[in-house]
Design a protein around this motif. Structure first.
Motif, PDB file in Angstrom:
ATOM      1  N   SER A  80      -0.059  -5.638  14.249  1.00  0.00           N
ATOM      2  CA  SER A  80      -1.160  -5.104  15.057  1.00  0.00           C
ATOM      3  C   SER A  80      -1.006  -3.590  15.015  1.00  0.00           C
ATOM      4  O   SER A  80      -0.033  -3.080  14.444  1.00  0.00           O
ATOM      5  CB  SER A  80      -1.018  -5.583  16.498  1.00  0.00           C
ATOM      6  OG  SER A  80       0.225  -5.100  17.002  1.00  0.00           O
ATOM      7  N   GLU A  81      -1.918  -2.884  15.639  1.00  0.00           N
ATOM      8  CA  GLU A  81      -1.773  -1.430  15.668  1.00  0.00           C
ATOM      9  C   GLU A  81      -0.469  -1.031  16.379  1.00  0.00           C
ATOM     10  O   GLU A  81       0.224  -0.112  15.951  1.00  0.00           O
ATOM     11  CB  GLU A  81      -2.977  -0.799  16.380  1.00  0.00           C
ATOM     12  CG  GLU A  81      -2.878   0.701  16.341  1.00  0.00           C
ATOM     13  CD  GLU A  81      -4.212   1.411  16.504  1.00  0.00           C
ATOM     14  OE1 GLU A  81      -5.238   0.723  16.640  1.00  0.00           O
ATOM     15  OE2 GLU A  81      -4.193   2.652  16.501  1.00  0.00           O
ATOM     16  N   ALA A 108       0.845  -1.203   0.000  1.00  0.00           N
ATOM     17  CA  ALA A 108       0.000   0.000   0.000  1.00  0.00           C
ATOM     18  C   ALA A 108       0.875   1.246   0.000  1.00  0.00           C
ATOM     19  O   ALA A 108       2.041   1.205   0.394  1.00  0.00           O
ATOM     20  CB  ALA A 108      -0.914   0.021   1.234  1.00  0.00           C
ATOM     21  N   THR A 109       0.276   2.339  -0.461  1.00  0.00           N
ATOM     22  CA  THR A 109       0.901   3.663  -0.367  1.00  0.00           C
ATOM     23  C   THR A 109      -0.067   4.571   0.373  1.00  0.00           C
ATOM     24  O   THR A 109      -1.270   4.535   0.120  1.00  0.00           O
ATOM     25  CB  THR A 109       1.172   4.250  -1.765  1.00  0.00           C
ATOM     26  OG1 THR A 109       2.158   3.448  -2.408  1.00  0.00           O
ATOM     27  CG2 THR A 109       1.679   5.695  -1.688  1.00  0.00           C
ATOM     28  N   TYR A 110       0.455   5.357   1.298  1.00  0.00           N
ATOM     29  CA  TYR A 110      -0.378   6.338   1.979  1.00  0.00           C
ATOM     30  C   TYR A 110       0.285   7.702   1.877  1.00  0.00           C
ATOM     31  O   TYR A 110       1.480   7.839   2.120  1.00  0.00           O
ATOM     32  CB  TYR A 110      -0.593   5.972   3.455  1.00  0.00           C
ATOM     33  CG  TYR A 110      -1.687   6.797   4.074  1.00  0.00           C
ATOM     34  CD1 TYR A 110      -3.003   6.368   4.064  1.00  0.00           C
ATOM     35  CD2 TYR A 110      -1.402   8.050   4.625  1.00  0.00           C
ATOM     36  CE1 TYR A 110      -4.019   7.150   4.588  1.00  0.00           C
ATOM     37  CE2 TYR A 110      -2.410   8.844   5.151  1.00  0.00           C
ATOM     38  CZ  TYR A 110      -3.723   8.389   5.125  1.00  0.00           C
ATOM     39  OH  TYR A 110      -4.728   9.175   5.643  1.00  0.00           O
ATOM     40  N   GLN A 169      -0.973  -0.421   7.910  1.00  0.00           N
ATOM     41  CA  GLN A 169      -2.316  -0.918   8.253  1.00  0.00           C
ATOM     42  C   GLN A 169      -3.165  -1.143   7.002  1.00  0.00           C
ATOM     43  O   GLN A 169      -3.904  -2.108   6.909  1.00  0.00           O
ATOM     44  CB  GLN A 169      -3.002   0.070   9.196  1.00  0.00           C
ATOM     45  CG  GLN A 169      -2.351   0.056  10.579  1.00  0.00           C
ATOM     46  CD  GLN A 169      -2.973   1.054  11.520  1.00  0.00           C
ATOM     47  OE1 GLN A 169      -3.128   2.223  11.179  1.00  0.00           O
ATOM     48  NE2 GLN A 169      -3.322   0.604  12.703  1.00  0.00           N
ATOM     49  N   GLN A 170      -3.001  -0.234   6.033  1.00  0.00           N
ATOM     50  CA  GLN A 170      -3.755  -0.369   4.787  1.00  0.00           C
ATOM     51  C   GLN A 170      -3.311  -1.623   4.032  1.00  0.00           C
ATOM     52  O   GLN A 170      -4.129  -2.342   3.463  1.00  0.00           O
ATOM     53  CB  GLN A 170      -3.506   0.881   3.943  1.00  0.00           C
ATOM     54  CG  GLN A 170      -4.362   0.989   2.711  1.00  0.00           C
ATOM     55  CD  GLN A 170      -4.206   2.373   2.088  1.00  0.00           C
ATOM     56  OE1 GLN A 170      -4.454   3.386   2.746  1.00  0.00           O
ATOM     57  NE2 GLN A 170      -3.791   2.420   0.854  1.00  0.00           N
ATOM     58  N   ALA A 171      -2.003  -1.891   4.065  1.00  0.00           N
ATOM     59  CA  ALA A 171      -1.494  -3.065   3.343  1.00  0.00           C
ATOM     60  C   ALA A 171      -2.054  -4.346   3.950  1.00  0.00           C
ATOM     61  O   ALA A 171      -2.558  -5.209   3.236  1.00  0.00           O
ATOM     62  CB  ALA A 171       0.035  -3.083   3.380  1.00  0.00           C
ATOM     63  N   VAL A 172      -2.004  -4.477   5.258  1.00  0.00           N
ATOM     64  CA  VAL A 172      -2.471  -5.732   5.864  1.00  0.00           C
ATOM     65  C   VAL A 172      -3.992  -5.808   5.891  1.00  0.00           C
ATOM     66  O   VAL A 172      -4.559  -6.900   5.895  1.00  0.00           O
ATOM     67  CB  VAL A 172      -1.904  -5.972   7.287  1.00  0.00           C
ATOM     68  CG1 VAL A 172      -0.400  -6.129   7.246  1.00  0.00           C
ATOM     69  CG2 VAL A 172      -2.318  -4.857   8.227  1.00  0.00           C
ATOM     70  N   GLY A 173      -4.628  -4.641   5.846  1.00  0.00           N
ATOM     71  CA  GLY A 173      -6.087  -4.640   5.747  1.00  0.00           C
ATOM     72  C   GLY A 173      -6.545  -5.145   4.393  1.00  0.00           C
ATOM     73  O   GLY A 173      -7.709  -5.457   4.202  1.00  0.00           O
ATOM     74  N   GLY A 174      -5.588  -5.202   3.439  1.00  0.00           N
ATOM     75  CA  GLY A 174      -5.893  -5.758   2.123  1.00  0.00           C
ATOM     76  C   GLY A 174      -6.614  -4.796   1.223  1.00  0.00           C
ATOM     77  O   GLY A 174      -6.839  -5.088   0.055  1.00  0.00           O
ATOM     78  N   ALA A 216       2.023   8.512   8.064  1.00  0.00           N
ATOM     79  CA  ALA A 216       1.986   7.899   6.731  1.00  0.00           C
ATOM     80  C   ALA A 216       2.477   6.452   6.800  1.00  0.00           C
ATOM     81  O   ALA A 216       1.866   5.552   6.204  1.00  0.00           O
ATOM     82  CB  ALA A 216       2.841   8.706   5.755  1.00  0.00           C
ATOM     83  N   VAL A 217       3.556   6.208   7.546  1.00  0.00           N
ATOM     84  CA  VAL A 217       4.095   4.843   7.648  1.00  0.00           C
ATOM     85  C   VAL A 217       3.084   3.930   8.347  1.00  0.00           C
ATOM     86  O   VAL A 217       2.773   2.835   7.869  1.00  0.00           O
ATOM     87  CB  VAL A 217       5.453   4.841   8.397  1.00  0.00           C
ATOM     88  CG1 VAL A 217       5.903   3.408   8.694  1.00  0.00           C
ATOM     89  CG2 VAL A 217       6.510   5.583   7.585  1.00  0.00           C
ATOM     90  N   ARG A 218       2.552   4.393   9.454  1.00  0.00           N
ATOM     91  CA  ARG A 218       1.612   3.544  10.196  1.00  0.00           C
ATOM     92  C   ARG A 218       0.389   3.206   9.333  1.00  0.00           C
ATOM     93  O   ARG A 218      -0.029   2.058   9.231  1.00  0.00           O
ATOM     94  CB  ARG A 218       1.160   4.237  11.491  1.00  0.00           C
ATOM     95  CG  ARG A 218       0.110   3.440  12.257  1.00  0.00           C
ATOM     96  CD  ARG A 218      -0.181   3.986  13.655  1.00  0.00           C
ATOM     97  NE  ARG A 218      -0.652   5.361  13.671  1.00  0.00           N
ATOM     98  CZ  ARG A 218      -1.895   5.737  13.367  1.00  0.00           C
ATOM     99  NH1 ARG A 218      -2.794   4.837  13.024  1.00  0.00           N
ATOM    100  NH2 ARG A 218      -2.242   7.011  13.419  1.00  0.00           N
TER     101      ARG A 218
END
Lengths: 332, 167
Positions: A286-287, A228-230, A323-328, A317-319
């Motif tokens: 995890s968070e 993911a990119t944020y 989270q977005q990547a593992v959230g799929g 942005a990193v966090r």
């Protein structure tokens, strides 16, 4: 704009022959969204402009397994966004390209141009050079308005931030660049393409004046890869990010088997963070783990005076990218 | 100076003219073809005032060189009339008060036209995304989005009426 000679070769050999071996004499034109602005601002004054859009082999996108993805340097950002295989397999790249805000710029701007565009530093764009020094050699950035400047890799003498939207995602995926010049073709990892200039004579990337980026090669997605990119930005559109992060994680079950975390718009180069990667390895995301990785990513960050807020934005942005990547989710 | 004889297709008409290669499409449209509906804004790709359509897609004429556009279809706001009548977007913008100072309007309308040609039933979010490259400093965008939605509704109604007439 000052007058220049315009040439439009149809092969990369012709293009290289038309390019000068001295910086400043010739410029490469692809989408033109950066070059024309530099010409108008009188930052570059070439006698010749070499259009590379008529070179057929610099065009096109192809994807196959196990070869992976090949993107021609003159592919537009919109073509990249419209490609179904990229959307399916490389969400961090799609999210990064979508971050280039304005449909008009996405229709014109190219992938190679995104990598080779010059920094947006306002001192550079005002004609004070890449290192933005006054006539006595003092940095205008350190004494002046550095609210958008680097928070990492900012020991000097360069303080601008790398403006590429795609580079962090390409580095996270382990992409390579194919470059063509007078001595033929060479290939380097995207990560090694960028460098921090030590003098005004150096460029911010590893390219000779008569070399052209011809292709971007992205390895096939590994089994279990999520990415993911944020981006954090002031405005939703017509704006540059303040901090971005691209992550590519390979999961084995729930655990992180390998991790790439690359920050954008925070340093004179796209900024890989081995500290954040180490904080993720072997863990179940995890968070708390994402937060620890985000903290690690900005551990060495320092403010230049007016840009302390960017440290927190980079952390966020990193966090969120993790989270977005593992959230799929493929959403921004 | 590098000057070329170019033939440009603008609003369906062929124009042959001698152009210095360092002149932008925006400058040629306004200064040589006197099509001053295309506006000169930031000149750096940050405002969208100079938006025109090339082969139906919005681009920034301030960052485009005419020499690269021979053989392509260039559409400016002056070419939007259909059969001597204003385009539904033009009527909707006038009626809904989506124009204040008017400087951004030609670019906004062309970005909206490109969207409607591709997607005749866009959501409000899709309209906002399609117009995200056009800066407006007067209206706050609400009337602009309303006007595009109105034009979408008219075009749909007209199509339904035509279909009814045929059946």
């Amino acid at each position: 704009m000052r007058a220049f000679e315009y040439v439009s070769p149809t092969t990369k050999e012709q293009a290289v022959a038309l390019l000068s071996s001295t910086w400043g004499e010739t410029e490469i034109l692809a989408g033109g969204t950066d070059l024309l602005a530099l010409l108008k601002d009188d930052i570059v004054r070439p006698r010749r402009v070499v259009n590379i859009k008529e070179i057929a082999e610099l065009r096109g996108i192809s994807f196959s397994m196990p070869a992976g993805l090949r993107i021609g340097a003159t592919v537009t950002l919109q073509e990249l966004l419209d490609h179904p295989d990229i959307a399916r397999h490389y969400p961090a790249l799609v999210q990064a390209a979508r971050g280039v805000t304005s449909p008009q710029i996405r229709n014109m701007g190219t992938v190679g141009g995104d990598l080779c565009q010059r920094p947006r530093c306002w001192y550079f764009r005002s004609g004070f050079g890449l290192l933005a020094r006054d006539e006595t050699g003092r940095s205008l950035v350190l004494e002046g308005d550095n609210r958008y400047h680097a928070i990492l890799g900012n020991e000097g003498p360069a303080y601008f931030v790398n403006p590429s939207s795609l580079a962090p995602a390409l580095i996270a995926y382990g992409a390579r660049l194919r470059i063509f010049g007078p001595r033929g073709t060479r290939e380097i990892p995207v990560e090694r393409f960028f460098r921090i200039p030590k003098s005004e004579a150096e460029r911010e990337y590893d390219l000779q004046p008569n070399e052209i980026v011809t292709e971007i090669l992205v390895p096939p997605p590994s089994a279990g890869m999520v990415s993911a990119t944020y981006e954090v930005r002031q405005r939703e559109a017509l704006d540059w990010p303040l901090a971005t992060a691209s992550v590519a994680l390979v999961l084995e079950g729930q655990r992180v088997r390998s991790a790439r975390v690359v920050l954008g718009h925070v340093a004179p180069i796209p900024w890989p963070s081995p500290e954040a990667e180490r904080a993720l390895l072997g863990k179940t995301v995890s968070e708390e783990v994402a937060q620890a990785a985000a903290n690690a990513a900005v551990q060495r960050a320092r403010s230049l005076g007016k840009n302390e807020y960017k440290i927190q934005l980079a952390r966020v942005a990193v966090r969120r990218a993790i989270q977005q990547a593992v959230g799929g989710g493929a959403r921004r | 100076m590098d000057v070329r004889l170019l033939t440009l297709n603008v609003n369906g008409e062929q124009h042959t003219l001698a152009v210095p290669v360092c002149k932008t499409l925006l400058e040629v449209l306004r200064e040589d073809l006197h099509l001053t509906g295309t506006k000169h804004g930031c000149e750096l790709g940050e405002c969208g005032a100079c938006t025109v359509l090339v082969d139906g897609e919005p681009i920034l004429s301030c960052l485009a060189l005419p020499i690269e556009l021979e053989g392509r279809e260039i559409l400016t706001i002056e070419g939007l009339m259909e059969g001597g009548r204003p385009h539904p977007l033009q009527i909707a913008f006038a009626e809904m008060g989506a124009v204040q100072c008017g400087y951004c309007t030609p670019g906004v309308v062309l970005s909206a036209k490109a969207l409607l040609d591709r997607n005749p039933m866009p959501t409000r979010q899709e309209i906002a995304e399609a117009l995200s490259g056009n800066l407006c400093r007067c209206t706050g965008y609400i009337q602009i989005l309303d006007a595009v939605e109105r034009a979408v509704a008219w075009v749909r109604e007209r199509r339904l009426i035509l279909e009814e007439g045929r059946s």
